[in-house]
Design a protein around this motif. Structure first.
Motif, PDB file in Angstrom:
ATOM      1  N   ILE A  69      37.844  44.638  43.432  1.00  0.00           N
ATOM      2  CA  ILE A  69      38.129  44.808  42.152  1.00  0.00           C
ATOM      3  C   ILE A  69      36.824  45.195  41.228  1.00  0.00           C
ATOM      4  O   ILE A  69      37.054  46.041  40.639  1.00  0.00           O
ATOM      5  CB  ILE A  69      38.744  43.543  41.490  1.00  0.00           C
ATOM      6  N   SER A  70      35.980  44.520  41.448  1.00  0.00           N
ATOM      7  CA  SER A  70      34.637  45.034  40.401  1.00  0.00           C
ATOM      8  C   SER A  70      34.137  46.478  40.810  1.00  0.00           C
ATOM      9  O   SER A  70      33.658  47.079  39.980  1.00  0.00           O
ATOM     10  CB  SER A  70      33.388  43.932  40.550  1.00  0.00           C
ATOM     11  N   SER A  71      34.130  46.439  42.349  1.00  0.00           N
ATOM     12  CA  SER A  71      33.782  47.828  42.574  1.00  0.00           C
ATOM     13  C   SER A  71      34.672  48.781  42.122  1.00  0.00           C
ATOM     14  O   SER A  71      34.165  49.941  41.780  1.00  0.00           O
ATOM     15  CB  SER A  71      33.579  47.854  44.351  1.00  0.00           C
ATOM     16  N   ALA A  72      35.893  48.666  42.205  1.00  0.00           N
ATOM     17  CA  ALA A  72      36.799  49.762  41.802  1.00  0.00           C
ATOM     18  C   ALA A  72      36.753  50.073  40.233  1.00  0.00           C
ATOM     19  O   ALA A  72      36.966  51.012  39.572  1.00  0.00           O
ATOM     20  CB  ALA A  72      38.334  49.169  42.175  1.00  0.00           C
ATOM     21  N   LEU A 113      48.217  53.689  41.158  1.00  0.00           N
ATOM     22  CA  LEU A 113      48.516  52.461  40.975  1.00  0.00           C
ATOM     23  C   LEU A 113      49.025  51.803  42.332  1.00  0.00           C
ATOM     24  O   LEU A 113      48.629  50.707  42.707  1.00  0.00           O
ATOM     25  CB  LEU A 113      49.840  52.579  40.100  1.00  0.00           C
ATOM     26  N   GLU A 114      49.250  52.656  43.246  1.00  0.00           N
ATOM     27  CA  GLU A 114      49.428  52.189  44.650  1.00  0.00           C
ATOM     28  C   GLU A 114      48.230  51.626  45.393  1.00  0.00           C
ATOM     29  O   GLU A 114      48.190  50.470  45.706  1.00  0.00           O
ATOM     30  CB  GLU A 114      50.258  53.205  45.570  1.00  0.00           C
ATOM     31  N   GLU A 115      47.061  52.213  45.039  1.00  0.00           N
ATOM     32  CA  GLU A 115      45.704  51.870  45.706  1.00  0.00           C
ATOM     33  C   GLU A 115      45.275  50.417  44.853  1.00  0.00           C
ATOM     34  O   GLU A 115      44.832  49.699  45.704  1.00  0.00           O
ATOM     35  CB  GLU A 115      44.741  52.826  45.471  1.00  0.00           C
ATOM     36  N   SER A 116      45.665  50.522  43.867  1.00  0.00           N
ATOM     37  CA  SER A 116      45.309  49.207  43.185  1.00  0.00           C
ATOM     38  C   SER A 116      46.013  47.858  43.677  1.00  0.00           C
ATOM     39  O   SER A 116      45.386  47.078  43.732  1.00  0.00           O
ATOM     40  CB  SER A 116      45.438  49.339  41.616  1.00  0.00           C
ATOM     41  N   TYR A 117      47.060  48.147  43.717  1.00  0.00           N
ATOM     42  CA  TYR A 117      48.077  47.013  44.051  1.00  0.00           C
ATOM     43  C   TYR A 117      47.258  46.702  45.783  1.00  0.00           C
ATOM     44  O   TYR A 117      47.624  45.234  45.897  1.00  0.00           O
ATOM     45  CB  TYR A 117      49.685  47.635  44.203  1.00  0.00           C
ATOM     46  N   GLY A 155      46.157  43.165  47.081  1.00  0.00           N
ATOM     47  CA  GLY A 155      46.734  42.400  48.309  1.00  0.00           C
ATOM     48  C   GLY A 155      45.617  41.973  49.166  1.00  0.00           C
ATOM     49  O   GLY A 155      45.656  40.776  49.716  1.00  0.00           O
ATOM     50  N   ILE A 156      44.787  43.055  49.648  1.00  0.00           N
ATOM     51  CA  ILE A 156      43.432  42.520  50.442  1.00  0.00           C
ATOM     52  C   ILE A 156      42.657  41.307  49.907  1.00  0.00           C
ATOM     53  O   ILE A 156      42.558  40.249  50.536  1.00  0.00           O
ATOM     54  CB  ILE A 156      42.407  43.835  50.633  1.00  0.00           C
ATOM     55  N   CYS A 157      42.517  41.348  48.572  1.00  0.00           N
ATOM     56  CA  CYS A 157      41.763  40.317  47.932  1.00  0.00           C
ATOM     57  C   CYS A 157      42.657  38.937  47.995  1.00  0.00           C
ATOM     58  O   CYS A 157      42.025  37.697  48.317  1.00  0.00           O
ATOM     59  CB  CYS A 157      41.540  40.581  46.430  1.00  0.00           C
ATOM     60  N   VAL A 158      43.929  39.022  47.852  1.00  0.00           N
ATOM     61  CA  VAL A 158      44.758  37.796  47.956  1.00  0.00           C
ATOM     62  C   VAL A 158      45.031  37.314  49.428  1.00  0.00           C
ATOM     63  O   VAL A 158      44.864  35.980  49.635  1.00  0.00           O
ATOM     64  CB  VAL A 158      46.192  38.091  47.476  1.00  0.00           C
ATOM     65  N   GLY A 159      44.859  38.244  50.468  1.00  0.00           N
ATOM     66  CA  GLY A 159      45.152  37.888  51.608  1.00  0.00           C
ATOM     67  C   GLY A 159      43.747  37.120  51.979  1.00  0.00           C
ATOM     68  O   GLY A 159      43.827  36.054  52.809  1.00  0.00           O
ATOM     69  N   ILE A 175      45.232  42.569  56.169  1.00  0.00           N
ATOM     70  CA  ILE A 175      45.188  43.609  56.939  1.00  0.00           C
ATOM     71  C   ILE A 175      46.424  44.709  56.953  1.00  0.00           C
ATOM     72  O   ILE A 175      46.254  45.948  56.738  1.00  0.00           O
ATOM     73  CB  ILE A 175      45.458  43.235  58.665  1.00  0.00           C
ATOM     74  N   PHE A 176      47.537  44.352  56.340  1.00  0.00           N
ATOM     75  CA  PHE A 176      48.818  45.098  55.956  1.00  0.00           C
ATOM     76  C   PHE A 176      48.351  45.775  54.721  1.00  0.00           C
ATOM     77  O   PHE A 176      48.922  47.051  54.550  1.00  0.00           O
ATOM     78  CB  PHE A 176      50.022  44.189  55.953  1.00  0.00           C
ATOM     79  N   SER A 177      47.777  45.202  53.740  1.00  0.00           N
ATOM     80  CA  SER A 177      47.199  45.682  52.468  1.00  0.00           C
ATOM     81  C   SER A 177      46.345  46.877  52.590  1.00  0.00           C
ATOM     82  O   SER A 177      46.278  47.858  52.126  1.00  0.00           O
ATOM     83  CB  SER A 177      46.945  44.520  51.472  1.00  0.00           C
ATOM     84  N   PHE A 178      45.453  46.494  53.868  1.00  0.00           N
ATOM     85  CA  PHE A 178      44.311  47.354  53.993  1.00  0.00           C
ATOM     86  C   PHE A 178      44.887  48.802  54.495  1.00  0.00           C
ATOM     87  O   PHE A 178      44.500  49.978  54.406  1.00  0.00           O
ATOM     88  CB  PHE A 178      43.127  46.941  54.779  1.00  0.00           C
ATOM     89  N   LEU A 179      46.037  48.602  55.415  1.00  0.00           N
ATOM     90  CA  LEU A 179      46.840  49.707  56.150  1.00  0.00           C
ATOM     91  C   LEU A 179      47.356  50.662  54.834  1.00  0.00           C
ATOM     92  O   LEU A 179      47.344  51.906  54.772  1.00  0.00           O
ATOM     93  CB  LEU A 179      47.565  49.260  57.103  1.00  0.00           C
TER      94      LEU A 179
END
Length: 405
Positions: free
Chosen positions: A169-172, A185-189, A193-197, A377-381
């Protein structure tokens, strides 16, 4: 007679056609093999980065825990890691015979002048653009690892990794703010998801909750938790700025890959870090550490026996080598992908550490931890898909790679 000659020439022509087709086939096969192997270089570097990260973090935690009584403070360990790294990288430069003579000498007057007058590209020429970026990258790199070592001393590893999951989040935010890239918006979400996972997996994998070291942060339990969180967030921000300034340095005239390669760039960054940490150690720790070292070595302390001394030196060497090559792999990857993708991969690295340590130490992965790993993993994909789709829209004829840029 003429008929025989004609048939012979026709046979030669057909043989030449067959051989030409064969050579083209071999050339095509070798070219496709070259492209396939080239496409595996970056994923291989990511795997090495992940493995060395586990080794570096594990040995760092052991050194800070088992040798705290002899003065291995977070600042001393950071200086030790950077110093070993500087020596190892210098040996790599000598071994690979890297040509570093074309790299300009760092003029600190120029750096101070740029820092004072601002670093806008309109106000600086090609001779100065790059010095400030290199110096800033070295400073943030050093402070990032200092805060990381402080956080490992102050809190349980699961607590640290939970807070560090917010790094994408800070890097983005920094990348968008500095206009290095745009985020859909899709990339942000998907990054969220990666962070939450990662948070779910680290909390689910923690035994007995996060523990805070009162001797490091002091105060009540709430204040300890808040201070530890601030330290870890400081580490995140420093690493995000380090990635940003390394990208800006690579874009400068003196930071081009043909001028300075990844090994020499890391050597310069480690060199800056050693100077910074020597000043900080002398200023903050040196007076209290001298009597502690004397007691540990001379008065029957933990390093009084040769066996204990050898164990400490070997562990320090393994930690320094893992730290150096972990950062070299990280720098290699960062030079070839975006800051945000690098931060996302760094988040997945934490999941890799959880899985590997669970296998090695026979620690069962809880349901919550497994769910968190799946979500990440799903969010990263999803992130790689959205990133690749955006890239294909901008460059429709450019072939896609395994990892997004």
């Amino acid at each position: 007679m003429m008929h025989h000659v004609h048939n012979r020439e026709r046979g030669k022509a057909s043989m030449m056609t067959i051989s030409t087709k064969k050579s083209r086939g071999v050339e095509k096969t070798s070219r496709s093999w070259s492209l396939n192997t080239r496409g595996l270089v970056l994923p291989s570097a990511v795997l090495i980065w992940y493995i060395l990260g586990v080794l570096s973090i594990s040995t760092t935690k052991i050194l800070l825990t088992n040798y705290e009584t002899i003065g291995i403070t977070p600042s001393i360990l950071t200086l030790q890691q950077l110093f070993i790294g500087m020596i190892v990288l210098r040996l790599w430069i000598w071994k690979t015979k890297s040509d570093t003579t074309s790299y300009p000498i760092i003029h600190f007057k120029k750096i101070i002048s740029i820092a004072y007058n601002g670093n806008k590209k309109d106000n600086i020429n090609n001779d100065t653009f790059g010095y400030f970026e290199l110096f800033s990258s070295g400073i943030f790199f050093t402070l990032g690892f200092l805060f990381t070592n402080l956080s490992f001393s102050a809190a349980d590893a699961s607590f640290v990794e939970t807070i560090k999951a917010s790094e994408p989040i800070s890097s983005a935010s920094l990348s968008v703010l500095w206009k290095l890239e745009t985020m859909s918006l899709e990339e942000s979400y998907s990054l969220l998801g990666i962070c939450v996972g990662v948070i779910m997996s680290t909390v689910g994998n923690a035994n007995g909750g996060a523990k805070i070291n009162e001797s490091i942060v002091g105060g009540s339990a709430l204040m300890q938790s808040l201070r530890s969180s601030v330290i870890v967030m400081g580490s995140n921000i420093c690493f995000s700025f380090r990635g940003l300034y390394q990208k800006l340095f690579r874009a400068s005239p003196i930071g081009r890959p043909h001028v300075v390669n990844d090994i020499y760039m890391q050597y310069l960054i480690h060199k800056i870090g050693v100077v910074v940490m020597v000043v900080l150690v002398v200023w903050l720790d040196f007076s209290s550490l001298i009597p502690m070292w004397y007691e540990s070595i001379m008065v029957g302390g933990i390093l009084s026996s040769s066996q204990q001394m050898v164990s400490f030196l070997l562990l320090s060497l393994v930690n320094g080598l893992a730290f150096t090559h972990y950062n070299l792999a990280s720098s290699y990857i960062l030079s070839r992908i975006s800051v945000v993708t690098h931060a996302a991969l760094n988040c997945i690295r934490r999941l890799f550490a959880i899985v590997v340590t669970s296998i090695i130490f026979s620690v069962p992965i809880t349901t919550m931890s497994g769910l968190g790993i799946s979500v990440s993993i799903f969010s990263f994909l999803l992130y790689t898909r959205f990133k690749s789709e955006k890239k294909s829209m901008l460059h429709p004829h450019k072939p896609s790679s395994i990892l997004p840029p």
